[in-house]
Design an enzyme around this catalytic site. Structure first.
Site, mmCIF file in Angstrom:
data_model
loop_
_atom_site.group_PDB
_atom_site.id
_atom_site.type_symbol
_atom_site.label_atom_id
_atom_site.label_comp_id
_atom_site.label_asym_id
_atom_site.label_seq_id
_atom_site.Cartn_x
_atom_site.Cartn_y
_atom_site.Cartn_z
ATOM 1 C CG ASP A 12 -5.712 3.107 4.736
ATOM 2 O OD1 ASP A 12 -4.910 2.863 5.656
ATOM 3 O OD2 ASP A 12 -5.425 3.831 3.760
ATOM 4 C CG MET A 49 -0.377 11.453 2.514
ATOM 5 S SD MET A 49 0.005 11.435 4.276
ATOM 6 C CE MET A 49 -0.741 9.859 4.723
ATOM 7 C CG HIS A 80 -1.912 1.055 1.318
ATOM 8 N ND1 HIS A 80 -3.108 1.012 0.621
ATOM 9 C CD2 HIS A 80 -1.924 2.218 2.008
ATOM 10 C CE1 HIS A 80 -3.810 2.098 0.900
ATOM 11 N NE2 HIS A 80 -3.113 2.859 1.731
HETATM 12 C C1 DX5 Z 1 -3.567 7.206 6.531
HETATM 13 C C2 DX5 Z 1 -3.058 6.268 5.479
HETATM 14 C C3 DX5 Z 1 -2.890 4.892 5.979
HETATM 15 C C4 DX5 Z 1 -1.851 4.724 7.058
HETATM 16 C C5 DX5 Z 1 -2.256 3.559 7.917
HETATM 17 O O1 DX5 Z 1 -3.889 8.415 5.970
HETATM 18 O O2 DX5 Z 1 -3.924 6.218 4.379
HETATM 19 O O3 DX5 Z 1 -2.643 3.982 4.924
HETATM 20 O O4 DX5 Z 1 -0.567 4.514 6.576
HETATM 21 O O5 DX5 Z 1 -1.398 3.501 8.995
HETATM 22 P P1 DX5 Z 1 -1.795 2.713 10.329
HETATM 23 O O6 DX5 Z 1 -2.002 1.295 9.945
HETATM 24 O O7 DX5 Z 1 -0.587 2.910 11.192
HETATM 25 O O8 DX5 Z 1 -3.032 3.339 10.885
HETATM 26 ZN ZN ZN Z 2 -3.711 4.553 2.830
#
Ligand code: DX5
Ligand code: ZN
Length: 219
Positions: free
Chosen positions: A176, A38, A34
């Site tokens: 997610d 951002m 994944h």
């Molecule tokens: C958050 C991201 C996620 C994040 C998840 O904005 O889209 O993919 O990396 O991280 P965890 O599993 O640590 O919540």
């Molecule tokens: Zn994500």
């Protein structure tokens, strides 16, 4: 309930960027990688872009699940197609053209996905599910890893599961944010097919073992 073996997608946002290649290769049992993009506008954080995505693609055979947390995704998707994305997931809040963009992605030979912030209702998008290969239900506010799981988002998963099954679609439901050994079972129970895990994988002593444990708990 989800139909097939649960898929685990480690998020490299939680990896050690100074050893990114090793970190990607540290999860051989992962289904997908994944990739969280951002832009510092759609979300208040900046991660990395298409060049890093292409570099990851060069060092792994795994499919890249690219999650675009960016404004105007239609302007940028070509860069991620070229970088080797298998699935490109954009946010419905970031574009007015979600169906056209999905059609464009499929025509280019990549899988198309949409995601929604926790506050965005799923009901407005149910009629368009046939255009999408994947839906990412956010169980945290997008922008940062390591946040707490929002169990109320599972209502969205249940709604999606019901509609997808009733219509015989094969759209994958992914969740997610905040997925860990403590939260994954309830998400699986609600009907999730694929699970993103950042800190629960890369924060573990043995990331690959964490992948296997998460999959077992979701099964
Ligand atoms: C958050 C991201 C996620 C994040 C998840 O904005 O889209 O993919 O990396 O991280 P965890 O599993 O640590 O919540
Ligand atoms: Zn994500």
């Amino acid at each position: 309930m989800a139909q097939s073996t649960p898929k685990i997608a480690p998020s490299i946002l939680a990896a050690d960027f100074s050893r990114l290649g090793e970190e990607v290769n540290a999860v051989p049992d992962a289904d997908w990688i994944h990739v969280d993009i951002m832009d510092g506008h759609f979300v208040p954080n900046l991660s990395f872009g298409a060049d890093v995505t292409a570099a990851v693609h060069r060092i792994t055979d795994k499919k890249l699940d690219v999650h675009l947390m960016i404004e105007n995704p239609e302007k940028w998707v070509d860069n991620y197609i070229e970088a080797g994305a298998d699935c490109i997931v954009f946010h419905v809040e970031a574009t007015k053209e979600h169906v056209a963009l999905a059609q464009y992605l499929r025509a280019k030979g990549v899988r198309a996905g949409f995601s929604l912030r926790p506050g965005t209702p799923i009901e407005d998008y149910l009629d368009d599910l046939e255009y999408f290969d994947e839906v990412i239900v956010m169980s945290v506010e997008p922008g940062f890893g390591g946040q707490s799981f929002m169990p109320d988002q599972l209502d969205k998963v249940r709604t999606l599961r019901k509609v997808i099954d009733e219509r015989g679609l094969d759209t994958v439901i992914e969740i997610d944010g905040g997925i860990s050994a403590k939260t994954i079972a309830q998400a699986a129970e609600a009907g999730v097919d694929a699970f993103v895990a950042g800190s629960a994988v890369y924060g573990a002593e043995d990331p690959n073992k964490a992948v296997e444990e998460l999959r077992a708990l979701a099964s």
